[in-house]
Design an enzyme around this catalytic site. Structure first.
Site, mmCIF file in Angstrom:
data_model
loop_
_atom_site.group_PDB
_atom_site.id
_atom_site.type_symbol
_atom_site.label_atom_id
_atom_site.label_comp_id
_atom_site.label_asym_id
_atom_site.label_seq_id
_atom_site.Cartn_x
_atom_site.Cartn_y
_atom_site.Cartn_z
ATOM 1 N N ASP A 166 0.741 -1.103 0.180
ATOM 2 C CA ASP A 166 -0.223 0.087 -0.101
ATOM 3 C C ASP A 166 0.802 1.353 -0.069
ATOM 4 O O ASP A 166 1.990 1.126 0.457
ATOM 5 C CB ASP A 166 -0.867 -0.077 1.324
ATOM 6 C CG ASP A 166 -2.168 -0.979 1.343
ATOM 7 O OD1 ASP A 166 -2.367 -1.484 0.169
ATOM 8 O OD2 ASP A 166 -2.485 -1.244 2.399
ATOM 9 N N ASP B 20 -4.728 -3.494 5.020
ATOM 10 C CA ASP B 20 -5.281 -2.982 6.298
ATOM 11 C C ASP B 20 -6.810 -2.945 6.426
ATOM 12 O O ASP B 20 -7.462 -2.941 7.412
ATOM 13 C CB ASP B 20 -4.868 -1.419 6.519
ATOM 14 C CG ASP B 20 -4.979 -0.552 5.356
ATOM 15 O OD1 ASP B 20 -5.881 -1.041 4.282
ATOM 16 O OD2 ASP B 20 -4.652 0.628 5.098
ATOM 17 N N ASP C 115 -9.407 -6.281 2.388
ATOM 18 C CA ASP C 115 -8.211 -6.712 1.882
ATOM 19 C C ASP C 115 -7.769 -7.966 2.356
ATOM 20 O O ASP C 115 -7.048 -8.845 2.061
ATOM 21 C CB ASP C 115 -6.971 -5.882 2.604
ATOM 22 C CG ASP C 115 -7.104 -4.438 2.039
ATOM 23 O OD1 ASP C 115 -7.464 -4.342 0.803
ATOM 24 O OD2 ASP C 115 -6.257 -3.547 2.686
HETATM 25 P P1 ATP Z 1 -3.631 3.258 -0.212
HETATM 26 O O1 ATP Z 1 -3.975 2.337 -0.857
HETATM 27 O O2 ATP Z 1 -2.538 3.737 -0.582
HETATM 28 O O3 ATP Z 1 -3.238 2.732 1.496
HETATM 29 P P2 ATP Z 1 -5.937 4.045 0.767
HETATM 30 O O4 ATP Z 1 -6.249 2.949 0.901
HETATM 31 O O5 ATP Z 1 -5.521 5.252 1.755
HETATM 32 O O6 ATP Z 1 -4.567 4.256 -0.178
HETATM 33 P P3 ATP Z 1 -8.127 5.011 0.255
HETATM 34 O O7 ATP Z 1 -8.315 5.547 1.683
HETATM 35 O O8 ATP Z 1 -9.104 3.983 -0.319
HETATM 36 O O9 ATP Z 1 -6.959 4.839 -0.119
HETATM 37 O O10 ATP Z 1 -8.583 6.370 -0.348
HETATM 38 C C1 ATP Z 1 -9.039 6.285 -1.928
HETATM 39 C C2 ATP Z 1 -9.513 7.643 -2.141
HETATM 40 O O11 ATP Z 1 -10.640 7.915 -1.463
HETATM 41 C C3 ATP Z 1 -8.434 8.722 -1.899
HETATM 42 O O12 ATP Z 1 -7.695 8.885 -2.978
HETATM 43 C C4 ATP Z 1 -9.396 9.789 -1.604
HETATM 44 O O13 ATP Z 1 -9.703 10.423 -2.972
HETATM 45 C C5 ATP Z 1 -10.563 9.320 -1.149
HETATM 46 N N1 ATP Z 1 -10.750 9.501 0.487
HETATM 47 C C6 ATP Z 1 -9.713 9.004 1.297
HETATM 48 N N2 ATP Z 1 -10.042 9.276 2.340
HETATM 49 C C7 ATP Z 1 -11.359 9.833 2.582
HETATM 50 C C8 ATP Z 1 -12.124 10.490 3.383
HETATM 51 N N3 ATP Z 1 -12.035 10.140 4.651
HETATM 52 N N4 ATP Z 1 -13.346 11.141 2.961
HETATM 53 C C9 ATP Z 1 -13.367 11.102 1.690
HETATM 54 N N5 ATP Z 1 -12.953 10.692 0.784
HETATM 55 C C10 ATP Z 1 -11.651 10.147 1.029
#
Ligand code: ATP
Length: 866
Positions: free
Chosen positions: A326, A603, A607
């Site tokens: 990730d 996480d 997943d």
């Molecule tokens: P990675 O896979 O690198 O760990 P991530 O799992 O944190 O990334 P997500 O949390 O799924 O990625 O977020 C995907 C997308 O959702 C982000 O690019 C953002 O645009 C949006 N996002 C993330 N957090 C929030 C939130 N709290 N509220 C609204 N949109 C969000």
């Protein structure tokens, strides 16, 4: 009791608890004492006594003891005592090892124990799930494994996967209202959450109505019994090998016995010799040694923040060829800061981090309110880092969430999920209601009406992403009242665009070095992220994961690929962006089909399948959900990518050390067998007595063997390609080597015997005994590396080995020069000249191995290195 038919208030009254603030700590402690821990019985623990007895249950050991007793009865009882003493000593050694391994495993298990989040009078806190008591108010969110049976009292969009309990795979939407039918089956009791089921979406609080064995899962306890430790493939393969070897050695012992009889050796002595040799030379302890090495290795890894949940993972780590990681929090520091704010075209980039001054109030208000982060008692903002960054930027500009919520309380919400990449909250706003939505720009902008939908806004968002920023779009919509249906479709449409927020999450400083280390070690690093491709690419470049021309594959693109094209894509891609968690599973599968050994991090709830499928599922210890942690074979306590690489390194070292041990034991055993087997054919007398054989094998071999397990890693440990996973432990000519070097050591021993015997040295047997022992100690020093000379390794770089070798030399000298031991071992003190000859002859084996390594280093002798 039919808890589901009662109201929340009745349930709370029945359990004397407060459905809003929970129990106080003193009461919780009392209940814990009276109800016992919230735990289910685990698989049988082996008691120390059992472990000790198990050391004696080996058939060959029993035969040996029986033979010793018989020979004692007809011959010298002293022999029997000595043999029994050696066998007991050896059993103690084995027991200490087993016990240490068991303790290490228990400690790892305790570290990996599940946790629960509870509300107590003194505040919300994370506790060990085993401390949850009836009446506790348990808080649930997506990713939690429900820790006890709960009657739900508050919830937002709670959805639970109850397949572990009911077999029903579709998640169940939960409610809080009482249900009327007391006889409902578990799967229909929709206001309950049961232990062991998984929250897939939403949030809730519930009163624990049953813990431990009283829970539904506890009642069907049989289902849950520990599946026992899974055997590592290495253990299985070695067990098979040890069995095969046992047959060969038994056959050889039978020959030695037969030939001895023909030559007129006393039958009891010959029987004892053959059995001693069988006991000594059959490496039945090999699989156990592997367990010990893996368990102790796992403990070392835990000290470096890599918690192993399944022992075979330690082995698999050594052959990982691809690490899929990730981005957020693993490759980056997960400390987000707002770096840019742009509102409807009116604003430029904020001059300094998290500077919201000048941004329109509606945008700042949305950032503060459409947010689940909160300020903790110490003033620190807690929650998801993305949200915490928005919270802080708004607060810095004077928009503190708590203050705003006094006039604009949250009335309803549509929680965030990675699939939707969006979240919405509804708030009171004067006489009406306002909904704030935030999320990925390409999702939120199309929900908006008005000029912002223009492609210019999306282009602007992409431009920000290309700087490595995570970009969120923020929008709002007014309603006269809270709509009846609070779901995405009716609410998240016709929005008014408020602005774009760019957050920077810098790469972890140590990650770049770790990526480079992987490259040198022949391991490919792949980034998988829910973020935008441009953001992902920028960060991947900074980390050295992606170079010019490397391919990025986006989630939607991935979904369109044919199986064949997918195979090609996974060969080339270094970055996957906007990937839905379910797609991780496809990526793992495709990589595995291409023969890769995959470590995959994760996480979230979704997943879990990918973590389970990967050869090494790596769950995040800090930010990870319970589900991910339980699915993973390894948990990163610090969420750090570099820790995975450190674990791979440790895994390779452990494998090398096991291999070293196997090489050492096989060589030593083959030397003994050659000696005893060839002697009669060369017309020599019986070279060793049973007690010598046992002594050499069980004592003088055993101690240095243990010390080989702490050998430091080889210089090239991360500069060589991963080991093929199905490669035999004996690959690279290990067993042939063992036979040849063993023959050489056996040959030099027999040479000494022959010479001493012919020249009339009365001490020929003591000399034979000494040469064989010392040769094996030389071998212990030589096998430290398959390649590097013992001198270049640094003679003192494995002090335990040096110490055990020195100690063993002292022991050996004692058998020669202590009169009492002379009687036990039937040895005689050697003269200085005789001892010097023994020492000189026993270095031959050592020198031969060193020469062999020299030839390997020079490239003259080819050895398929692992
Ligand atoms: P990675 O896979 O690198 O760990 P991530 O799992 O944190 O990334 P997500 O949390 O799924 O990625 O977020 C995907 C997308 O959702 C982000 O690019 C953002 O645009 C949006 N996002 C993330 N957090 C929030 C939130 N709290 N509220 C609204 N949109 C969000």
């Amino acid at each position: 009791m039919a808890w589901h038919t009662r109201t929340a208030a009745e349930v709370a009254a029945e359990l004397t608890t407060d459905p809003r603030s929970g129990l106080d700590d003193a009461e919780a402690a009392r209940r814990l004492a009276s109800h016992g821990p919230n735990a289910l019985p685990e698989g049988r623990r082996r008691s120390p006594i059992r472990m000790l007895l198990a050391q004696f249950t080996d058939l060959m050991v029993l035969v040996l003891l029986a033979a010793a007793v018989i020979s004692g009865a007809i011959g010298e009882p002293k022999d029997t005592v000595a043999i029994v003493a050696i066998v007991v000593l050896n059993a103690l050694l084995g027991f200490v090892q087993d016990y240490r391994a068991e303790r290490a495993l228990a400690a790892l298990k305790a570290m990996a124990a599940p946790q629960a989040y509870v509300r107590r009078a003194a505040g919300d806190r994370r506790i060990s799930a085993s401390e949850v008591v009836p009446g506790d108010l348990v808080l649930l969110e997506a990713g939690n494994v429900v820790p006890a049976d709960l009657r739900l009292v508050v919830l937002t969009h709670l959805r639970i996967d109850e397949s572990a309990l009911t077999g029903e795979s579709a998640p169940v939407d939960k409610v809080t209202d009482p249900l009327s039918d007391a006889e409902l089956p578990l799967g229909d009791r929709r206001n309950m959450a049961y232990r062991g089921t998984v929250v897939t979406y939403g949030r809730a609080a519930g009163v624990a109505i049953a813990t431990g064995l009283q829970t539904e899962l506890g009642r069907i306890g049989s289902l849950l019994r520990d599946q026992g430790e899974v055997q590592a493939p290495l253990q299985r393969r070695l067990a098979r090998f040890a069995r095969l070897l046992a047959v060969v050695i038994l056959a050889l012992c039978a020959v030695i016995f037969g030939v001895g009889l023909l030559r007129g050796v006393e039958p009891v002595l010959m029987l004892l010799t053959a059995v001693s040799l069988a006991v000594a030379a059959i490496p039945e302890a090999l699989p156990a040694v592997v367990t010990v090495s893996l368990a102790l290795g796992a403990r070392r890894m835990a000290a470096r923040n890599a918690l192993i949940r399944r022992l075979p993972a330690v082995e698999a780590l050594g052959s990982v060829t691809v690490i899929c990681s990730d981005k957020t929090g693993t490759l980056t520091a997960n400390r987000m800061r707002v770096r840019a704010l742009r509102a409807t075209g009116a604003l430029g980039r904020a001059p300094s981090p998290s500077d919201g001054a000048g941004a329109p109030p509606s945008l700042l208000r949305a950032m503060a309110l459409c947010n689940d982060a909160r300020r903790g008692p110490d003033g620190v903002v807690e929650g998801d880092p993305t949200e915490a960054a928005l919270f802080e930027a708004a607060a810095d500009a004077g928009y503190e969430k708590a203050a705003l919520e006094r006039t604009m309380p949250r009335l309803a919400e549509i929680p965030f999920s990675s699939e939707r990449a969006t979240m919405t909250t509804l708030h009171r706003d004067g006489g009406g209601v306002v909904a704030f939505t935030k999320g990925a720009p390409e999702r939120v902008i199309p929900m908006c009406t008005g000029p912002a939908t223009a492609s210019g806004t999306i282009a602007e968002a992409e431009e920000m992403a290309a700087d490595g920023l995570r970009v969120l779009a923020v929008a709002s919509r007014d309603f006269p009242d809270v709509p009846d249906d609070v779901s995405p479709q009716p609410i998240e449409t016709d929005l008014t665009f408020l602005g774009l927020v760019g957050l920077l999450d810098a790469p972890r400083p140590e990650a770049r070095a770790a990526v480079n280390e992987c490259k040198a070690a022949g391991i490919r690093v792949v980034m998988i992220t829910g973020d935008h491709p441009a953001t992902a690419a920028a960060i991947a470049r900074q980390l050295g994961i992606m170079e010019h021309g490397d391919r990025i594959v986006s989630g939607p693109e991935l979904a369109r690929l044919s199986a064949e094209a997918l195979g090609r894509a996974v060969d080339e891609a270094r970055v996957y962006a906007r990937v839905a968690p379910e797609q991780k599973l496809e990526i793992v599968k495709a990589l595995q089909e291409r023969g890769q050994i995959v470590a995959m991090t994760g996480d979230g709830v979704n997943d879990a399948p990918a973590l389970q499928r990967a050869d090494i599922g790596v769950a995040m210890g800090r930010s990870g959900s319970d589900v991910a942690r339980e699915a993973g074979s390894m948990v990163l306590l610090d969420d750090d990518f570099a820790t995975i690489v450190a674990a791979v390194r440790e895994g390779r070292r452990i494998y090398d050390n096991i291999r070293r041990f196997v090489r050492y034991i096989l060589t030593c055993n083959s030397a003994e067998i050659w000696t005893l087997f060839l002697a009669p054919f060369l017309g020599l007398p019986l070279p060793l007595l049973p007690i010598h054989i046992l002594w050499i094998n069980l004592v003088t071999d055993g101690l240095p063997g243990l010390a080989l397990a702490v050998e430091p890693e080889e210089r090239n440990v991360m500069a060589r390609p991963p080991r093929p996973p199905d490669e035999s432990m004996l690959a690279g000519g290990l067993w042939q080597d063992a036979l040849v070097i063993g023959l050489l050591m056996g040959g030099t021993t027999l040479f000494t015997l022959d010479w001493a015997f012919r020249t009339g040295h009365g001490h020929w047997q003591s000399m034979t005994f000494t040469v064989l022992t010392l040769s094996q100690l030389g071998n212990a020093l030589a096998v430290r590396s398959e390649r590097d000379s013992t001198f270049s390794l640094g003679f003192f770089s494995n002090l335990p080995l040096l110490a055990t070798v020195a100690f063993t030399v002292v022991l050996q000298m004692a058998t020669l020069y202590v009169p009492a031991l002379n009687r036990v071992f039937k040895t005689q003190p050697l003269s200085a000249r005789e001892l010097a000859i023994c020492v000189a002859v026993s270095t031959i084996g050592f020198l031969a191995v060193e020469c062999e390594k020299l030839l390997v280093r020079r490239g003259i002798l080819y050895r398929n290195e692992t």
